[in-house]
Design a protein around this motif. Structure first.
Motif, PDB file in Angstrom:
ATOM      1  N   VAL A 178       0.864  -1.192   0.000  1.00 17.73           N
ATOM      2  CA  VAL A 178       0.000   0.000   0.000  1.00 17.73           C
ATOM      3  C   VAL A 178       0.896   1.236   0.000  1.00 17.73           C
ATOM      4  CG1 VAL A 178      -1.704   1.302   1.339  1.00 17.73           C
ATOM      5  CG2 VAL A 178      -1.913  -1.192   1.111  1.00 17.73           C
ATOM      6  N   GLY A 206      -0.521   2.555   9.689  1.00 18.37           N
ATOM      7  CA  GLY A 206      -0.147   1.386   8.888  1.00 18.37           C
ATOM      8  C   GLY A 206       0.883   0.528   9.600  1.00 18.37           C
ATOM      9  N   THR A 213       2.896  -0.845   4.310  1.00 21.46           N
ATOM     10  CA  THR A 213       2.355   0.458   3.911  1.00 21.46           C
ATOM     11  C   THR A 213       3.534   1.429   3.898  1.00 21.46           C
ATOM     12  OG1 THR A 213       0.238  -0.055   4.958  1.00 21.46           O
ATOM     13  CG2 THR A 213       0.683   2.270   4.502  1.00 21.46           C
TER      14      THR A 213
END
Ligand SMILES: O=P(O)(O)O[C@@H]1C[C@H](O)[C@@H](CO)O1
Ligand SMILES: O=c1cc[nH]c(=O)[nH]1
Length: 297
Positions: free
Chosen positions: A140, A182, A191
Motif C-alpha cells: 500500500v 499502517g 504500507t
C-alpha cells in the motif's frame, strides 16, 4: 477549516447550482437548505475508481463508525447515471471512473456539495489501485508528491487556451497520519509513503509495451521506469496529480492511498486473479478505516 469559501467568486453570485453529474440541485439562497440537512455532517469523502469498491467500502466502514445496518447501501446519485455515491454516517464514498478527466468532474461537484452543505474540516481521500515501481504487489502506497507523465512534480491543465501548471503534493500531516496507522504487527502487507506518477493513459503513458500502439523498445521503457524510481516514485496510477492540485486549490486536505497490483519492473500485464485483486483492494480499506477512526475520535 470550513469550506464556506471555494476559490471561485462566481459561486457567490449564483442563486442555484445544478450539480449535473450527481443530479443534485442546490438552492444556494436558502439558509437551512435540504443539502445542509442531508450532507452537513460529512467529515470524510472517500473516492475510488469503481462503484463496487465504493459500495464495499461503505459496508466495511459501518462497524468502524458504530453503524448497525444490514441493508444494501443506497446509491444517492444513481439518477445521475455517472457516478455512485454512498453515505455512511459522516463519510461519503464516491466512485470516480478511470483517470483525472472523469475524476475531476465529480471532484468539482463534491467540493461544491460540501461547500453548500457547510461541512467542516472535510478530508478527501482516494482509495485506489496502481502499478508498483520496485515494490512487491500488495504493497500500500501513500502518496507524497505526484508527478505527471513527463516526470514533473506538477499537474498541467489547459485553461482558456493556456497551459496552467499547478503544484501537486499532499499535506504532510495527512501523509504521516495515514502512515501512522499502517504497518501493524498482523497486517501481512507493507504500507509505505512515496512519490506517485499519474498518467493520462494506462498503456503508452505508463510506458507499457502491451498497448494497441507502442513506438519504443523494452529498453526505453526500463530506462524510463528507472528514472521514475530515481525520483522516489514507487507507484503509477492516473489521478494523483489532478487530485492533489485541485484539492490544494480548493484549500481542502487530501490523501491518496493505493495498493500495487503488479511490480512494473517485472512486466506490464496485470494478471492477478479477481480474487487476489479483491483481497488487495481490502488493504487500503484497512488503512483508511483506521485513519478515519483516528480522525473522528
Ligand atoms: O481507483 P482505481 O483502481 O480506478 O485506480 C487506478 C488508476 C485508474 O483509474 C485505473 C486503471 O486501471 O486504476
Ligand atoms: O499498472 C497499473 C495498475 C493499476 N492502475 C494503473 O493505473 N496502473
Amino acid at each position: 477549516m470550513s469550506l464556506s469559501r471555494l476559490n471561485n467568486p462566481h459561486l457567490d453570485t449564483m442563486t442555484s447550482d445544478f450539480l449535473y453529474h450527481l443530479n443534485i440541485n442546490v438552492a444556494c439562497s436558502q439558509n437551512a437548505t435540504d443539502i445542509e440537512k442531508q450532507f452537513g455532517d460529512i467529515r470524510v469523502i472517500c473516492t475510488g475508481g469503481t462503484q463496487k469498491r465504493m459500495k464495499e467500502l461503505a459496508i466495511y466502514l459501518r462497524p468502524i463508525l458504530g453503524i448497525v445496518d444490514n441493508r444494501e447501501p443506497v446509491d444517492l446519485c444513481e439518477s445521475g447515471q455517472r457516478y455512485a455515491v454512498y453515505k455512511v454516517g459522516p463519510v461519503l464514498c464516491a466512485s470516480h471512473g478511470v483517470g483525472s478527466s472523469t475524476f475531476s468532474v465529480v471532484l468539482h461537484e463534491l467540493l461544491k456539495l460540501v461547500r453548500y452543505a457547510k461541512c467542516k474540516d472535510v478530508v478527501f481521500l482516494r482509495i485506489g489501485t496502481c502499478g508498483g515501481v520496485g515494490v512487491e504487489p500488495g504493497t500500500v502506497i501513500v502518496t507524497e508528491k505526484a508527478y505527471n507523465g513527463c516526470l514533473e512534480n506538477v499537474h498541467e491543465i489547459p485553461i482558456l487556451g493556456r497551459r496552467v501548471v499547478r503544484p501537486a503534493f499532499f499535506a504532510q500531516d495527512i501523509v504521516e497520519g495515514i502512515l501512522g496507522v499502517g504497518n501493524q504487527p498482523n497486517d501481512g502487507f507493507k504500507t509505505i509513503k512515496a512519490n506517485t506518477m499519474s498518467t493520462d493513459c494506462f498503456y503508452e503513458g505508463q510506458g507499457r509495451t502491451d498497448g494497441a500502439v507502442c513506438e519504443y523498445s523494452e529498453d526505453d521503457k526500463m530506462k524510463f521506469l528507472q528514472k521514475a524510481h530515481d525520483l522516489g516514485i514507487r507507484n503509477i496510477e492516473m489521478e494523483a496529480t489532478m487530485f492533489s492540485s485541485l484539492t490544494r486549490k480548493a484549500d481542502v486536505k487530501a490523501g491518496c492511498i493505493c495498493v500495487a497490483l503488479i511490480n512494473r519492473l517485472n512486466g506490464d500485464q496485470v494478471t492477478i486473479t479477481m480474487e487476489q485483486k479483491h483481497e488487495f483492494e481490502q488493504r487500503p480499506f484497512i488503512i483508511v478505516g483506521r485513519y478515519i477512526r483516528h480522525l473522528l475520535k
